[in-house]
Design a protein around this motif. Structure first.
Motif, PDB file in Angstrom:
ATOM      1  N   GLY A  33      60.446  35.753  59.307  1.00  0.00           N
ATOM      2  CA  GLY A  33      59.239  35.014  58.962  1.00  0.00           C
ATOM      3  C   GLY A  33      57.988  35.628  59.555  1.00  0.00           C
ATOM      4  O   GLY A  33      57.844  36.851  59.611  1.00  0.00           O
ATOM      5  N   ALA A  34      57.087  34.776  59.997  1.00  0.00           N
ATOM      6  CA  ALA A  34      55.822  35.221  60.578  1.00  0.00           C
ATOM      7  C   ALA A  34      55.230  34.097  61.415  1.00  0.00           C
ATOM      8  O   ALA A  34      55.574  32.930  61.232  1.00  0.00           O
ATOM      9  N   ILE A  35      54.367  34.482  62.324  1.00  0.00           N
ATOM     10  CA  ILE A  35      53.591  33.508  63.093  1.00  0.00           C
ATOM     11  C   ILE A  35      52.126  33.788  62.789  1.00  0.00           C
ATOM     12  O   ILE A  35      51.524  34.708  63.342  1.00  0.00           O
ATOM     13  N   VAL A  72      58.243  37.091  64.200  1.00  0.00           N
ATOM     14  CA  VAL A  72      56.952  37.764  64.072  1.00  0.00           C
ATOM     15  C   VAL A  72      57.033  38.819  62.976  1.00  0.00           C
ATOM     16  O   VAL A  72      57.953  39.633  62.959  1.00  0.00           O
ATOM     17  N   GLY A  73      56.073  38.794  62.049  1.00  0.00           N
ATOM     18  CA  GLY A  73      56.077  39.741  60.945  1.00  0.00           C
ATOM     19  C   GLY A  73      54.771  40.511  60.851  1.00  0.00           C
ATOM     20  O   GLY A  73      54.024  40.629  61.830  1.00  0.00           O
ATOM     21  N   ASP A  74      54.501  41.010  59.654  1.00  0.00           N
ATOM     22  CA  ASP A  74      53.259  41.729  59.387  1.00  0.00           C
ATOM     23  C   ASP A  74      52.198  40.721  58.965  1.00  0.00           C
ATOM     24  O   ASP A  74      52.140  40.297  57.810  1.00  0.00           O
ATOM     25  N   SER A  75      51.349  40.341  59.903  1.00  0.00           N
ATOM     26  CA  SER A  75      50.296  39.353  59.648  1.00  0.00           C
ATOM     27  C   SER A  75      48.927  39.895  60.033  1.00  0.00           C
ATOM     28  O   SER A  75      48.026  39.141  60.421  1.00  0.00           O
ATOM     29  N   LEU A  76      48.753  41.191  59.931  1.00  0.00           N
ATOM     30  CA  LEU A  76      47.531  41.837  60.400  1.00  0.00           C
ATOM     31  C   LEU A  76      46.273  41.245  59.774  1.00  0.00           C
ATOM     32  O   LEU A  76      45.244  41.086  60.436  1.00  0.00           O
ATOM     33  N   ASN A 120      56.032  40.786  54.542  1.00  0.00           N
ATOM     34  CA  ASN A 120      57.201  41.416  55.181  1.00  0.00           C
ATOM     35  C   ASN A 120      58.064  42.185  54.196  1.00  0.00           C
ATOM     36  O   ASN A 120      58.838  43.068  54.598  1.00  0.00           O
ATOM     37  N   TYR A 121      57.986  41.828  52.934  1.00  0.00           N
ATOM     38  CA  TYR A 121      58.988  42.277  51.964  1.00  0.00           C
ATOM     39  C   TYR A 121      59.120  43.797  51.895  1.00  0.00           C
ATOM     40  O   TYR A 121      60.228  44.338  51.938  1.00  0.00           O
ATOM     41  N   GLY A 122      57.992  44.482  51.791  1.00  0.00           N
ATOM     42  CA  GLY A 122      58.041  45.946  51.725  1.00  0.00           C
ATOM     43  C   GLY A 122      58.632  46.558  52.980  1.00  0.00           C
ATOM     44  O   GLY A 122      59.387  47.538  52.905  1.00  0.00           O
TER      45      GLY A 122
END
Length: 246
Positions: A33-35, A72-76, A120-122
């Protein structure tokens, strides 16, 4: 969130119990997932929470182990909003590779990845592409929970074009169905970006969003719709599990 879910959560097992499980199955479910900000009404943990919820529900229903959530994911792009935590895509790819490789060394060969965050998928696919080249005997599915046709049909019917962006009515509906105390209903927002092209982070608040909601009307959310969406996602993931056992 899922009653008795400890029975299928890898983190609560001993290595001996895992060893015994592996004599019968080499399948594991991995939530990612992501935060990151989800508007003013929904928690930072939304993407990770939803991925974890679906993974645990599917794991419990099918008696399949679920590994700890990669939260934690890609949330830039959301870093302008306080509390968001992000990994760079290159870092996330490495994290996923090390994580899956650890499970592989331990004996797992079949992986169902439940993804709760679109960006995140890529990275997930890139990580598994490299793993697939480096490791043998591996089988896997990577699936966003909103990508099942029946799930998308409900989104279109209930929300139309007012859904499908970031922090949308789909997320809010599922949260309401899981635990309505997670959503501040009075702060549900309706906001659409001024432009359709991708932008750098410094332009997010100017061109995309003030509230954190992007191209969505959260106000359409309801627990009833959330229950319908949960059913379709769980059924979809369960079918993928059955495919992986062949």
């Amino acid at each position: 969130m899922i009653p008795n879910s400890k029975s299928i959560e890898l983190k609560y097992k001993t290595w001996v119990q895992i060893q015994t499980y592996l004599t019968k199955s080499d399948l594991v479910i991995v939530p990612i997932g992501a935060i990151e900000q989800h508007g003013m009404s929904c928690p930072l943990y939304t993407d990770a929470l939803l991925a974890e919820y679906f993974a645990l529900k599917v794991g419990f229903d099918n008696n399949v182990l679920v590994s700890p959530t990669i939260a934690v994911g890609d949330s830039l792009i959301h870093l302008n909003f306080p509390g968001t935590i992000s990994l760079k895509p290159t870092t996330l790819i490495t994290v996923i590779k090390d994580y899956i490789n650890s499970l592989y060394i331990g004996g797992f060969r079949r992986f169902l990845v439940v993804n709760g965050h679109g960006d995140n998928y890529g990275c997930i696919l890139a990580a598994f592409s490299e793993l697939g080249n480096e490791l043998s005997g591996m089988r896997y599915f990577v699936k966003d929970f909103w990508d099942f046709p029946s799930f998308r049909e409900i989104m279109q019917t209930e929300f139309g074009d007012s859904n499908g962006g970031h922090a949308d009515a789909t997320d809010a509906s599922i949260l309401l169905a899981i635990d309505d105390t997670l959503v501040n209903k009075e702060l549900l927002s309706n906001e659409f970006a001024k432009v359709s092209y991708w932008i750098s982070r410094d332009l997010v608040n100017e061109l995309y969003t003030k509230s954190g909601v992007i191209n969505a009307n959260q106000k359409l959310a309801s627990a009833v719709i959330g229950d319908k969406l949960i059913t379709e996602a769980v059924n979809g993931y369960s079918k993928l599990l059955n495919e992986l056992t062949k």
